[in-house]
Design a protein around this motif. Structure first.
Motif, PDB file in Angstrom:
ATOM      1  N   SER A  66       0.729  -1.178  -0.112  1.00 49.96           N
ATOM      2  CA  SER A  66       0.012   0.156  -0.062  1.00 49.96           C
ATOM      3  C   SER A  66       0.956   1.183   0.019  1.00 49.96           C
ATOM      4  O   SER A  66       2.017   1.096   0.320  1.00 49.96           O
ATOM      5  CB  SER A  66      -0.917  -0.006   1.153  1.00 49.96           C
ATOM      6  N   ARG A  67       0.270   2.416  -0.324  1.00 52.59           N
ATOM      7  CA  ARG A  67       0.866   3.541  -0.507  1.00 52.59           C
ATOM      8  C   ARG A  67      -0.021   4.706  -0.328  1.00 52.59           C
ATOM      9  O   ARG A  67      -1.365   4.663  -0.912  1.00 52.59           O
ATOM     10  CB  ARG A  67       1.923   3.794  -1.495  1.00 52.59           C
ATOM     11  N   ILE A  68       0.305   5.938   0.231  1.00 54.15           N
ATOM     12  CA  ILE A  68      -0.445   7.102  -0.107  1.00 54.15           C
ATOM     13  C   ILE A  68       0.419   8.212  -0.688  1.00 54.15           C
ATOM     14  O   ILE A  68       1.640   8.268  -0.327  1.00 54.15           O
ATOM     15  CB  ILE A  68      -1.041   7.670   1.297  1.00 54.15           C
ATOM     16  N   ILE A 124     -11.858  12.385 -10.232  1.00 53.58           N
ATOM     17  CA  ILE A 124     -10.965  13.538 -10.706  1.00 53.58           C
ATOM     18  C   ILE A 124      -9.728  12.766 -11.215  1.00 53.58           C
ATOM     19  O   ILE A 124      -9.183  13.179 -12.275  1.00 53.58           O
ATOM     20  CB  ILE A 124     -10.665  14.683  -9.606  1.00 53.58           C
ATOM     21  N   SER A 125      -9.092  12.020 -10.486  1.00 53.33           N
ATOM     22  CA  SER A 125      -7.657  11.367 -10.779  1.00 53.33           C
ATOM     23  C   SER A 125      -7.855  10.439 -12.159  1.00 53.33           C
ATOM     24  O   SER A 125      -7.310  10.639 -12.880  1.00 53.33           O
ATOM     25  CB  SER A 125      -7.191  10.729  -9.609  1.00 53.33           C
ATOM     26  N   ALA A 126      -9.070   9.660 -12.110  1.00 50.43           N
ATOM     27  CA  ALA A 126      -9.240   9.091 -13.020  1.00 50.43           C
ATOM     28  C   ALA A 126      -9.445   9.519 -14.365  1.00 50.43           C
ATOM     29  O   ALA A 126      -9.238   9.376 -15.389  1.00 50.43           O
ATOM     30  CB  ALA A 126     -10.383   7.823 -12.829  1.00 50.43           C
ATOM     31  N   ARG A 128      -8.709  12.830 -15.169  1.00 47.31           N
ATOM     32  CA  ARG A 128      -7.399  13.558 -15.709  1.00 47.31           C
ATOM     33  C   ARG A 128      -6.523  12.437 -16.528  1.00 47.31           C
ATOM     34  O   ARG A 128      -5.933  12.642 -17.373  1.00 47.31           O
ATOM     35  CB  ARG A 128      -6.837  14.366 -14.732  1.00 47.31           C
ATOM     36  N   THR A 129      -6.285  11.222 -15.551  1.00 44.58           N
ATOM     37  CA  THR A 129      -5.660  10.249 -16.250  1.00 44.58           C
ATOM     38  C   THR A 129      -6.098   9.829 -17.747  1.00 44.58           C
ATOM     39  O   THR A 129      -5.242   9.570 -18.628  1.00 44.58           O
ATOM     40  CB  THR A 129      -5.395   9.067 -15.290  1.00 44.58           C
ATOM     41  N   ALA A 130      -7.326   9.511 -17.613  1.00 45.66           N
ATOM     42  CA  ALA A 130      -7.996   8.957 -19.125  1.00 45.66           C
ATOM     43  C   ALA A 130      -7.921  10.339 -20.017  1.00 45.66           C
ATOM     44  O   ALA A 130      -7.659  10.072 -21.141  1.00 45.66           O
ATOM     45  CB  ALA A 130      -9.547   8.928 -18.892  1.00 45.66           C
ATOM     46  N   GLY A 156      -9.159  -2.545 -14.592  1.00 43.51           N
ATOM     47  CA  GLY A 156      -9.978  -1.620 -13.214  1.00 43.51           C
ATOM     48  C   GLY A 156     -10.614  -0.480 -13.983  1.00 43.51           C
ATOM     49  O   GLY A 156     -11.064  -0.229 -15.021  1.00 43.51           O
ATOM     50  N   LEU A 157     -10.603   0.397 -12.880  1.00 44.73           N
ATOM     51  CA  LEU A 157     -11.238   1.501 -13.079  1.00 44.73           C
ATOM     52  C   LEU A 157     -10.561   2.422 -14.103  1.00 44.73           C
ATOM     53  O   LEU A 157     -11.351   3.046 -14.930  1.00 44.73           O
ATOM     54  CB  LEU A 157     -11.254   2.534 -11.576  1.00 44.73           C
ATOM     55  N   ILE A 158      -9.211   2.527 -14.052  1.00 45.18           N
ATOM     56  CA  ILE A 158      -8.484   3.302 -14.999  1.00 45.18           C
ATOM     57  C   ILE A 158      -8.694   3.008 -16.247  1.00 45.18           C
ATOM     58  O   ILE A 158      -9.036   3.769 -17.240  1.00 45.18           O
ATOM     59  CB  ILE A 158      -6.959   3.474 -14.649  1.00 45.18           C
ATOM     60  N   SER A 310       4.876   7.022 -21.610  1.00 44.50           N
ATOM     61  CA  SER A 310       4.688   6.604 -20.117  1.00 44.50           C
ATOM     62  C   SER A 310       4.403   7.850 -19.481  1.00 44.50           C
ATOM     63  O   SER A 310       5.148   8.510 -19.115  1.00 44.50           O
ATOM     64  CB  SER A 310       5.848   6.272 -19.597  1.00 44.50           C
ATOM     65  N   PRO A 311       3.248   8.068 -19.109  1.00 52.16           N
ATOM     66  CA  PRO A 311       2.763   9.319 -18.288  1.00 52.16           C
ATOM     67  C   PRO A 311       2.662   9.256 -16.855  1.00 52.16           C
ATOM     68  O   PRO A 311       2.171   8.098 -16.315  1.00 52.16           O
ATOM     69  CB  PRO A 311       1.257   9.502 -18.913  1.00 52.16           C
ATOM     70  N   PHE A 312       3.547  10.028 -16.232  1.00 53.89           N
ATOM     71  CA  PHE A 312       3.601   9.706 -14.654  1.00 53.89           C
ATOM     72  C   PHE A 312       2.448  10.173 -13.990  1.00 53.89           C
ATOM     73  O   PHE A 312       2.057   9.798 -13.097  1.00 53.89           O
ATOM     74  CB  PHE A 312       4.916  10.486 -14.204  1.00 53.89           C
TER      75      PHE A 312
HETATM   76  N1  LIG Z   1       0.055   7.299 -14.728  1.00 58.33           N
HETATM   77  C1  LIG Z   1      -0.863   7.840 -14.192  1.00 58.33           C
HETATM   78  O1  LIG Z   1      -1.101   9.158 -14.385  1.00 58.33           O
HETATM   79  C2  LIG Z   1      -1.965   7.242 -13.431  1.00 58.33           C
HETATM   80  C3  LIG Z   1      -3.033   7.846 -12.789  1.00 58.33           C
HETATM   81  C4  LIG Z   1      -3.925   6.854 -12.019  1.00 58.33           C
HETATM   82  C5  LIG Z   1      -3.761   5.522 -11.900  1.00 58.33           C
HETATM   83  N2  LIG Z   1      -2.641   4.869 -12.600  1.00 58.33           N
HETATM   84  C6  LIG Z   1      -2.285   3.551 -12.444  1.00 58.33           C
HETATM   85  O2  LIG Z   1      -3.231   2.722 -13.131  1.00 58.33           O
HETATM   86  C7  LIG Z   1      -3.304   1.355 -12.814  1.00 58.33           C
HETATM   87  C8  LIG Z   1      -4.645   1.028 -12.609  1.00 58.33           C
HETATM   88  O3  LIG Z   1      -5.428   1.557 -11.687  1.00 58.33           O
HETATM   89  P1  LIG Z   1      -6.707   1.003 -11.381  1.00 58.33           P
HETATM   90  O4  LIG Z   1      -7.423   1.868 -10.274  1.00 58.33           O
HETATM   91  O5  LIG Z   1      -7.617   0.661 -12.596  1.00 58.33           O
HETATM   92  O6  LIG Z   1      -6.498  -0.206 -10.520  1.00 58.33           O
HETATM   93  P2  LIG Z   1      -7.629  -1.348 -10.152  1.00 58.33           P
HETATM   94  O7  LIG Z   1      -7.031  -2.069  -8.870  1.00 58.33           O
HETATM   95  O8  LIG Z   1      -8.872  -1.051 -10.152  1.00 58.33           O
HETATM   96  O9  LIG Z   1      -7.123  -2.188 -11.416  1.00 58.33           O
HETATM   97  C9  LIG Z   1      -5.867  -2.965 -11.845  1.00 58.33           C
HETATM   98  C10 LIG Z   1      -6.156  -4.120 -12.608  1.00 58.33           C
HETATM   99  O10 LIG Z   1      -5.018  -4.639 -12.998  1.00 58.33           O
HETATM  100  C11 LIG Z   1      -5.078  -6.233 -12.976  1.00 58.33           C
HETATM  101  N3  LIG Z   1      -3.688  -6.786 -12.778  1.00 58.33           N
HETATM  102  C12 LIG Z   1      -2.684  -6.596 -11.656  1.00 58.33           C
HETATM  103  N4  LIG Z   1      -1.670  -7.070 -12.020  1.00 58.33           N
HETATM  104  C13 LIG Z   1      -1.753  -7.461 -13.556  1.00 58.33           C
HETATM  105  C14 LIG Z   1      -0.765  -8.210 -14.191  1.00 58.33           C
HETATM  106  N5  LIG Z   1       0.411  -8.259 -14.046  1.00 58.33           N
HETATM  107  N6  LIG Z   1      -1.415  -8.579 -15.541  1.00 58.33           N
HETATM  108  C15 LIG Z   1      -2.772  -8.476 -16.009  1.00 58.33           C
HETATM  109  N7  LIG Z   1      -3.593  -7.530 -15.190  1.00 58.33           N
HETATM  110  C16 LIG Z   1      -3.211  -7.405 -13.787  1.00 58.33           C
HETATM  111  C17 LIG Z   1      -5.842  -6.364 -11.517  1.00 58.33           C
HETATM  112  O11 LIG Z   1      -6.434  -7.828 -11.525  1.00 58.33           O
HETATM  113  C18 LIG Z   1      -6.887  -5.534 -11.809  1.00 58.33           C
HETATM  114  O12 LIG Z   1      -7.972  -5.892 -12.520  1.00 58.33           O
HETATM  115  C19 LIG Z   1      -2.383   1.371 -11.337  1.00 58.33           C
HETATM  116  O13 LIG Z   1      -1.087   0.950 -11.343  1.00 58.33           O
HETATM  117  C20 LIG Z   1      -2.304   2.985 -11.147  1.00 58.33           C
HETATM  118  O14 LIG Z   1      -1.462   3.158 -10.122  1.00 58.33           O
HETATM  119  C21 LIG Z   1      -1.642   5.780 -13.262  1.00 58.33           C
END
Ligand SMILES: NC(=O)c1ccc[n+]([C@@H]2O[C@H](COP(=O)([O-])OP(=O)(O)OC[C@H]3O[C@@H](n4cnc5c(N)ncnc54)[C@H](O)[C@@H]3O)[C@@H](O)[C@H]2O)c1
Length: 349
Positions: A66-68, A124-126, A128-130, A156-158, A310-312
């Motif tokens: 986990s992390r914050i 908001i985070s999802a 702006r990422t999308a 997942g959500l993203i 690769s967007p941070f």
């Molecule tokens: N770069 C950015 O700006 C940014 C912003 C927000 C989130 N993120 C990242 O996006 C990622 C997804 O976020 P989320 O909220 O959708 O997470 P989430 O937990 O809702 O979904 C992640 C999914 O990935 C699957 N998964 C995990 N490891 C896997 C693997 N090795 N192969 C295949 N599937 C795998 C999980 O089963 C899960 O369904 C996270 O790593 C998060 O840190 C990045």
């Protein structure tokens, strides 16, 4: 912003709380507008009219997965707002049936520094990422045929938000491929795609290789902490890769590809794949540039290699989306102000 009391020209802003339902309402159906907002904000950032220090990662020895993260930022231009996103990632939440990420965004007043809003920020985070992903997909496919076969690696959500933003900005797909370690996640995402009438053909793949080989644009949105995709031959058709989860690809794959990031200093840290590539080679020569460089026509995109973005993720984008929502909720007359939030306002009582 309403004011509570005032001395000279400065006044204490009121303080509002904006729950998730209001956030979602203000964003619904506005994908194009939000992508434009993200693009304008990213341009301001690229031009140096922002402050966006490194994100601060709080980690725990008793909960190592986990992390914050704290993302403070400040935007100039017309927007002029400061603030911070405070976002948790607790991956074990998912097995318990609640989302992995949760967040708040605090907006601070440009003139007084007072916080004036606390908002639900996982949406908001999802968003702006999308929006950033959709904007990048557009920029990186300009001047060539748009990909029509998309693959979602991690669902997942993203992943859902990125699909929503692509669809909301006029992308359409003949084929959508899906791959996830969790069969439940893959099935849930497939159900979402079917409901939104997303493509003629939706395939849930049972191997990573199949998904990658059959996609011209790939979205990585897993929670992998270290590279698990290592075979360069899977990328021989030169796909566009939106590497949103940042740590899926072996550095050797990046070294054989064209690489773009949103912000070099942000992205080359915290053991992202670009950071690993830098550690492996001892230099940053593998980077073609930033998306901002491409937008300013300082660089071009070769088509003969895989292209990996690769967007941070930048705090300024959270702030811009948050301020937009605040203004919308205010305009609708629905701002929920906490009366007398700031209480000790007279210097000598
Ligand atoms: N770069 C950015 O700006 C940014 C912003 C927000 C989130 N993120 C990242 O996006 C990622 C997804 O976020 P989320 O909220 O959708 O997470 P989430 O937990 O809702 O979904 C992640 C999914 O990935 C699957 N998964 C995990 N490891 C896997 C693997 N090795 N192969 C295949 N599937 C795998 C999980 O089963 C899960 O369904 C996270 O790593 C998060 O840190 C990045």
């Amino acid at each position: 912003m309403t004011t509570k009391s005032s001395t000279s020209t400065k006044s204490v802003p009121s303080f509002a709380v904006i729950p998730g339902a209001q956030v979602q309402n203000a964003l619904e159906g506005r994908e194009k507008q939000i992508v434009e907002l993200a693009e304008a904000t990213y341009r301001l950032h690229s031009a140096g009219d922002s402050v966006n220090p490194p994100s601060y990662f709080l980690r725990f020895s008793d909960r190592p997965t986990s992390r914050i993260i704290a993302l403070p930022a400040s935007i100039g231009g017309q927007v002029k707002v400061d603030g911070i996103k405070w976002i948790s990632s607790f991956p074990e939440n998912v097995a318990a049936g609640i989302p992995r990420a949760s967040a708040v965004l605090i907006l601070n007043d440009h003139d007084t520094g007072y916080p004036f809003a606390c908002m639900e920020a996982s949406i908001i985070s999802a968003t702006r990422t999308a929006a950033m992903a959709a904007m990048a997909a557009d920029w990186f496919s300009r001047g060539r045929q748009r990909p029509t076969r998309i693959g979602f690696f991690g669902t997942g959500l993203i992943a859902r938000y990125i699909h929503k933003f692509l669809a909301g900005t006029d992308w359409s797909f003949d084929e959508i491929g899906v791959y996830d370690l969790s069969a439940d996640s893959a099935a849930g995402f497939r159900g979402y795609l079917e409901k939104s009438d997303a493509a003629n053909k939706i395939t849930v793949h049972d191997s990573a290789e199949q998904l990658i080989r059959s996609s011209d644009i790939l979205v990585f949105a897993t929670i992998a902490g270290e590279p698990h995709v290592k075979d360069l031959s899977w990328f021989e058709h030169n796909p566009l890769v939106l590497h949103v989860s940042l740590r899926d690809l072996a550095p050797e794959i990046l070294l054989a590809s064209t690489n773009f990031v949103d912000d070099v200093e942000h992205c080359l840290k915290a053991n992202t794949s670009p950071h690993l590539a830098e550690q492996l080679t001892g230099n940053r020569d593998f980077l073609q540039g930033t998306l901002g460089d491409l937008m300013a026509e300082r660089v071009t995109v070769p088509a003969d290699r895989p292209l990996i973005f690769s967007p941070f993720g930048l705090g300024v984008l959270d702030l811009a989306v948050g301020k937009h929502i605040y203004d919308e909720v205010t305009r609708a007359g629905e701002l929920q102000v906490i009366e007398d939030f700031f209480h000790e306002l007279k210097r000598y009582g």
